[in-house]
Design a protein around this motif. Structure first.
Motif, short mmCIF file in Angstrom:
data_model
loop_
_atom_site.label_atom_id
_atom_site.label_comp_id
_atom_site.label_asym_id
_atom_site.label_seq_id
_atom_site.Cartn_x
_atom_site.Cartn_y
_atom_site.Cartn_z
N LEU A 51 -26.79 0.95 -15.40
CA LEU A 51 -26.74 2.08 -14.48
C LEU A 51 -27.95 2.96 -14.76
CD1 LEU A 51 -23.02 3.30 -14.39
CD2 LEU A 51 -24.26 2.04 -12.64
N LYS A 52 -28.51 3.54 -13.72
CA LYS A 52 -29.68 4.39 -13.91
C LYS A 52 -29.63 5.59 -12.98
CE LYS A 52 -32.28 1.11 -11.04
NZ LYS A 52 -33.44 0.20 -11.02
N HIS A 53 -30.52 6.54 -13.25
CA HIS A 53 -30.58 7.80 -12.49
C HIS A 53 -29.24 8.53 -12.54
CE1 HIS A 53 -34.37 6.22 -11.21
NE2 HIS A 53 -33.84 5.30 -10.42
N ILE A 54 -28.63 8.55 -13.72
CA ILE A 54 -27.34 9.21 -13.87
C ILE A 54 -27.56 10.64 -14.35
CG2 ILE A 54 -25.11 9.19 -15.04
CD1 ILE A 54 -25.53 6.88 -13.11
N ASN A 55 -27.14 11.59 -13.53
CA ASN A 55 -27.16 13.01 -13.90
C ASN A 55 -25.82 13.60 -13.49
OD1 ASN A 55 -30.05 13.87 -14.84
ND2 ASN A 55 -30.37 12.49 -13.11
#
Length: 202
Positions: A51-55
């Protein structure tokens, strides 16, 4: 041989890094959970981004739902917050104590009371309130010995909805700051779910 290979990889894999999640119990900020600058990975030896771009930022007292299609990473995100995922280049901060309910109900071989207390000392008033808000009163009345009824290995004597409500009662009794619930209402009927939602999650 294939199974032996899987077992060997599991036994030889590294332990999770202790500082994967920063835990600040009793901190003064408004933030309960903070995830910044994903990505993260399921595998310790992999640089692949699961998973990426998790904020994510959840404030204290907020009810937050994570929605998505099957396999989109909802359970993985909860595992990340619990410190059970390998972060690649992100910050994870949890402010307070946490309790977690998994998708698959886990029931130990013992009485209903033992499954709810889970080793904690009995506080009779709190226990009775937890049983009430998790809509277990009628279930206990129907059991031969009430909450002293042996419910069998993995809850063999219980319905799916009863297992989920006992799991929920267990974490509510813990009296934690943060509750992570992974699809815990899938086997509960709509009427009971409405009651639990009104008195437990609000």
């Amino acid at each position: 041989m294939i199974s032996l290979g899987r077992l060997d990889r599991y036994m030889m894999s590294r332990e999770l890094v202790e500082d994967a999640t920063k835990r600040d119990e009793g901190c003064d900020s408004r933030t309960a959970v903070e995830v910044k600058n994903g990505p993260f990975s399921c595998a310790d030896e992999s640089k692949e981004e699961d998973l990426k771009h998790i904020n994510l930022n959840v404030n204290k007292g907020e009810l937050t739902a994570i929605v998505g299609i099957v396999g989109s990473g909802k359970s993985s995100l909860l595992a990340l917050i619990l410190g059970e995922m390998h972060k690649l280049s992100l910050k994870v901060r949890v402010c307070g104590t946490t309790a977690y309910v998994a998708q698959t109900s886990w029931i130990q071989n013992g009485t209903t009371e033992e499954n709810i207390l889970f080793g904690l000392p009995m506080d009779r008033d709190r226990y009775q309130e937890v049983v009430r808000v998790c809509c277990l009163e009628k279930d206990l009345e129907m059991m031969e010995f009430g909450d002293q009824t042996e419910i069998g290995e993995r809850g063999i004597n219980l319905s799916g909805g009863q297992k989920q409500r006992i799991q929920l009662a267990r974490v509510v009794y813990q009296n934690c700051d943060i509750y992570l619930l992974d699809d815990v209402f899938s086997a509960i009927d709509a009427h009971t779910l409405s009651e639990i939602f009104k008195v437990t999650l609000h």
